[in-house]
Design an enzyme around this catalytic site. Sequence first.
Site, PDB file in Angstrom:
ATOM      1  N   LYS A 190     -39.937 -21.519  56.345  1.00 55.41           N
ATOM      2  CA  LYS A 190     -39.035 -21.247  55.231  1.00 55.41           C
ATOM      3  C   LYS A 190     -39.244 -19.826  54.705  1.00 55.41           C
ATOM      4  O   LYS A 190     -40.168 -19.128  55.118  1.00 55.41           O
ATOM      5  CB  LYS A 190     -39.258 -22.284  54.117  1.00 55.41           C
TER       6      LYS A 190
HETATM    7  C1  LIG Z   1     -37.447 -28.046  55.215  1.00 54.16           C
HETATM    8  C2  LIG Z   1     -36.407 -28.883  54.582  1.00 54.16           C
HETATM    9  C3  LIG Z   1     -36.709 -30.099  53.973  1.00 54.16           C
HETATM   10  C4  LIG Z   1     -38.080 -30.736  54.069  1.00 54.16           C
HETATM   11  O1  LIG Z   1     -39.077 -29.977  53.538  1.00 54.16           O
HETATM   12  P1  LIG Z   1     -40.593 -30.276  54.015  1.00 54.16           P
HETATM   13  O2  LIG Z   1     -41.362 -29.294  53.200  1.00 54.16           O
HETATM   14  O3  LIG Z   1     -40.657 -29.987  55.472  1.00 54.16           O
HETATM   15  O4  LIG Z   1     -40.892 -31.663  53.665  1.00 54.16           O
HETATM   16  C5  LIG Z   1     -35.687 -30.788  53.345  1.00 54.16           C
HETATM   17  N1  LIG Z   1     -34.444 -30.333  53.309  1.00 54.16           N
HETATM   18  C6  LIG Z   1     -34.112 -29.167  53.896  1.00 54.16           C
HETATM   19  C7  LIG Z   1     -32.711 -28.694  53.819  1.00 54.16           C
HETATM   20  C8  LIG Z   1     -35.072 -28.414  54.568  1.00 54.16           C
HETATM   21  O5  LIG Z   1     -34.708 -27.284  55.162  1.00 54.16           O
END
Ligand SMILES: *Cc1c(COP(=O)(O)O)cnc(C)c1O
Length: 386
Positions: A190
């Site tokens: 991210k």
């Molecule tokens: C990454 C992501 C999640 C989940 O987040 P985690 O930290 O991996 O649990 C949920 N929704 C979206 C749109 C994401 O990109």
Amino acid sequence: MTASSELGWHVPLSDIRVDDELTDAVVETVRSGWWSMGPRVEELEGEFAAFCGAPHAVAVANGTASLHLALLAVGCGPGDEVVLPSLNFVAAANAIVHTGAEPVFCDVIGADELNLDPHDVAAAVTPRTKALLALHYAGFPCAMDAVNEIADQRGLAVVEDAAHAPGASFHGRMCGTLGQIGCFSFFSNKNLPIGEGGMIVTGDEELAKQLRLLRSHGMTTLTWDRHRGHASGYDVVLAGFNYRLDEVRAAVGLVQLSRLLEENEARARIAGLYREALDGVDGLTMPFGDGDGTRVSSHHLAVVVLPEGADRDRVRAALNERRIQTSVHYPPIHSFTRYRSLGERRPLPQTNALATRILTLPLYGRLSDQQVEDVVEALLGAVQTL
Ligand SMILES: *Cc1c(COP(=O)(O)O)cnc(C)c1O
């Protein structure tokens, strides 16, 4: 030092920068001897709240936990429905299911805007709808004015899935602060990578209190408070979870947060290079083109929509041959076995038409101009020989 170059990619999908500032922050935290939730988590919450312009921020173990707690805090439970776009990561639907509520999928606008279609959101609302779960796809803010209007008219909660969108803004307000609750993920790929981690922001003090209780077993005091002598016992007022963040990851998060705006700007520049080179060429579409300046993207993903009928697997194989990593964000949630029958309840024509055409190209702040050129050349070559 970069992590992915060691895996043999010429251009990895995303990459993490590791330097002394980061490793020093980790070592210092380990040496402090306090590893579970404490002062660094509090500091990260304060800094993230200030960054977003949100009154409250609650750090959690990951983005999925942030969605789960947000949905519980706004009251989702058995018998309720939550409307969300099917073009999303499956965590959103799973989190809804774990509250006892049922996901109801809505469509996206089209190739130019892969965000939720507000008209279809309104059409998906029933008397059982409790909340709208609005994703800012790829970091581009969805039509939050329309979403909030639907919610106001029908008395629904709005939870923002801002996992892609830290630093993105809508009419000058940060994504995550546009509904009742905003949810963020700090997963490794991210814009603000910690490894695993998440954050929930809200302007509502009661919701913030509820979220803090839910995060830590429903207990009224924290181990950290008791360690400091600020409390000696605790009560348990609800059946909560252990969704806490720890100090080592909070220390990494503080360094990454200080770099977020710079990272987003670098991503914006690279996304601009892709757009210049690709948009409209050989039937390719770069979504989110005609921004009017009121919506600022965090450029989490560089998504292209391939020409109709293109063989995406072959395009990906051609890029893979040049050691360029690609991905698909996402196979629609209703295409997975668990969610197929729910997906049959409403037509999702745009999502279904675009599902086989979307392709995610590498994007991260330190991608070089040469790497971008190599991706562009490989993609155009692959599309032209289809
Ligand atoms: C990454 C992501 C999640 C989940 O987040 P985690 O930290 O991996 O649990 C949920 N929704 C979206 C749109 C994401 O990109």
